[in-house]
Design an enzyme around this catalytic site. Structure first.
Site, short mmCIF file in Angstrom:
data_model
loop_
_atom_site.label_atom_id
_atom_site.label_comp_id
_atom_site.label_asym_id
_atom_site.label_seq_id
_atom_site.Cartn_x
_atom_site.Cartn_y
_atom_site.Cartn_z
N TYR A 148 4.56 20.51 2.65
CA TYR A 148 5.11 19.18 3.75
C TYR A 148 5.03 18.80 5.03
O TYR A 148 4.76 18.00 5.20
CB TYR A 148 6.41 20.48 4.34
CG TYR A 148 7.94 19.49 4.38
CD1 TYR A 148 8.43 18.44 3.56
CD2 TYR A 148 8.34 19.64 5.13
CE1 TYR A 148 9.24 17.67 4.28
CE2 TYR A 148 9.54 18.91 6.18
CZ TYR A 148 9.85 17.86 5.27
OH TYR A 148 11.21 17.52 5.57
N1 LIG Z 1 17.46 18.52 5.64
C1 LIG Z 1 16.78 18.40 6.37
O1 LIG Z 1 16.37 19.83 7.54
C2 LIG Z 1 15.80 17.86 7.26
C3 LIG Z 1 14.89 17.59 8.39
C4 LIG Z 1 13.59 16.83 8.88
C5 LIG Z 1 13.69 15.71 7.91
N2 LIG Z 1 14.12 15.47 6.47
C6 LIG Z 1 14.12 14.29 5.68
O2 LIG Z 1 14.81 14.08 5.64
C7 LIG Z 1 14.76 13.13 4.16
C8 LIG Z 1 16.14 13.46 3.21
O3 LIG Z 1 15.87 14.79 3.43
P1 LIG Z 1 17.40 15.52 2.91
O4 LIG Z 1 17.62 16.40 3.85
O5 LIG Z 1 18.43 14.13 2.52
O6 LIG Z 1 17.06 15.89 1.09
P2 LIG Z 1 17.48 15.67 -0.03
O7 LIG Z 1 19.19 15.90 0.16
O8 LIG Z 1 16.89 16.80 -0.65
O9 LIG Z 1 17.42 14.54 -0.75
C9 LIG Z 1 16.61 13.41 -0.92
C10 LIG Z 1 16.29 12.81 -1.56
O10 LIG Z 1 15.58 12.11 -1.78
C11 LIG Z 1 15.60 11.66 -2.93
N3 LIG Z 1 13.52 12.02 -3.81
C12 LIG Z 1 13.01 12.67 -4.07
N4 LIG Z 1 11.98 11.99 -4.67
C13 LIG Z 1 11.66 11.25 -4.29
C14 LIG Z 1 11.13 9.55 -5.32
N5 LIG Z 1 9.98 10.24 -6.25
N6 LIG Z 1 11.52 9.14 -5.79
C15 LIG Z 1 12.55 8.72 -4.95
N7 LIG Z 1 13.65 9.62 -4.29
C16 LIG Z 1 13.51 10.88 -4.29
C17 LIG Z 1 16.06 12.48 -3.81
O11 LIG Z 1 16.24 12.43 -5.19
P3 LIG Z 1 17.60 12.78 -6.47
O12 LIG Z 1 18.50 13.63 -6.40
O13 LIG Z 1 16.45 12.24 -7.47
O14 LIG Z 1 16.08 14.70 -5.89
C18 LIG Z 1 17.37 12.62 -3.16
O15 LIG Z 1 17.40 11.91 -3.18
C19 LIG Z 1 12.90 13.49 3.81
O16 LIG Z 1 12.16 12.59 4.11
C20 LIG Z 1 13.02 14.79 4.39
O17 LIG Z 1 12.22 15.10 3.95
C21 LIG Z 1 14.95 16.63 6.13
#
Ligand SMILES: NC(=O)c1ccc[n+]([C@@H]2O[C@H](COP(=O)([O-])OP(=O)(O)OC[C@H]3O[C@@H](n4cnc5c(N)ncnc54)[C@H](OP(=O)(O)O)[C@@H]3O)[C@@H](O)[C@H]2O)c1
Length: 240
Positions: A148
């Site tokens: 990651y």
């Molecule tokens: N949560 C944290 O602590 C955190 C911290 C730093 C950065 N981020 C970043 O923030 C962003 C959003 O993360 P989140 O925390 O909201 O995670 P999350 O709740 O796991 O949501 C991930 C999203 O990405 C979608 N996704 C995954 N694979 C995909 C694909 N191949 N095509 C299109 N959509 C896809 C998922 O869709 P499905 O529902 O279909 O799986 C879901 O809508 C990410 O880039 C993550 O790396 C998160």
């Protein structure tokens, strides 16, 4: 850029930070928000928030055929938020290559190819912005998240290259470096987390203010200050 009255597209809009971004953009006065998700049925609730302004779009960011159709589906877009992402746990020594591949497909090639698909549309519409949601561990690695970290660091590098390539086309490029956020992705991480609504609001504000690098929560802002002062100390802290 001025978010109000612009059309925006958010990837991974069905849950987590993506879902909060749709709400934040609507609150900021966006003319339209294309909420993109792998499964459009998962967008029912978010589309119901404002049926006149939210348009559901089917998009798996690893699907080249769906990416090719994006310009027709979102012809008025001026703001692209590359939010979709995945996180697989594993160290550099034991993580299966398939998992590393999946992190690179979604987190590196996903935003890169989505940007390639929509940059000509944004340019045609008079310019705008691309936002790549990265992570604070793009700056320094946590060993248990080896694939990651590496994927987000690579995406940060593409973000900087895109900034140089898109400036002349009137497209600003923003990098976002969140710390832990309270979503499904971080559910098993025992750290204090910021709410996705707060993070989304900070991202939209950062874009409106023209900040290239956005640290959208107190933890990421503080790690950034430490990293600027002594990046090796942050590397050692994350490794521990
Ligand atoms: N949560 C944290 O602590 C955190 C911290 C730093 C950065 N981020 C970043 O923030 C962003 C959003 O993360 P989140 O925390 O909201 O995670 P999350 O709740 O796991 O949501 C991930 C999203 O990405 C979608 N996704 C995954 N694979 C995909 C694909 N191949 N095509 C299109 N959509 C896809 C998922 O869709 P499905 O529902 O279909 O799986 C879901 O809508 C990410 O880039 C993550 O790396 C998160």
């Amino acid at each position: 850029m001025n978010v109000s009255n612009a059309a925006a597209l958010v990837t991974g809009a069905n849950r987590g930070i993506g879902r909060s971004l749709v709400k934040a953009l609507l609150n900021a006065g966006a003319a339209k928000v294309y909420a993109a998700a792998r499964n459009v049925a998962d967008l029912k609730d978010i589309a119901a928030l404002d049926p006149a302004r939210v348009v559901a779009v089917k998009l798996d960011v690893t699907d080249r055929a769906q990416l090719a159709r994006l310009p027709e589906l979102a012809p008025d877009v001026r703001l692209l938020i590359n939010n979709a992402g995945v996180l697989d746990f594993g160290t550099a020594l034991d993580m299966p290559l398939e998992a590393i591949d999946r992190n690179f497909s979604v987190n590196v090639y996903g935003p890169l190819l989505t940007t390639r698909a929509l940059a000509p549309v944004i340019e045609r519409n008079g310019g705008g912005a691309v936002v790549n949601v990265l992570t604070i561990v793009a700056l320094a690695s946590m060993p248990a998240l080896a694939g990651y970290n590496a994927s987000k660091a690579a995406s940060w590098s593409f973000t900087q290259s895109l900034r140089g390539s898109l400036a002349a086309k009137g497209i600003a490029v923003h990098s976002v470096f969140p710390g832990p956020v309270d979503t499904d992705m971080a559910a098993s991480i025992p750290l204090q987390k910021t709410s996705p609504d707060d993070v989304a609001r900070a991202i939209v504000e950062g874009v409106a203010e023209g900040r290239e690098d956005i640290f959208p929560d107190p933890m990421s802002a503080s790690v950034y200050q430490s990293w600027r002062a002594d990046h090796k100390a942050v590397e050692r802290q994350f490794a521990a």
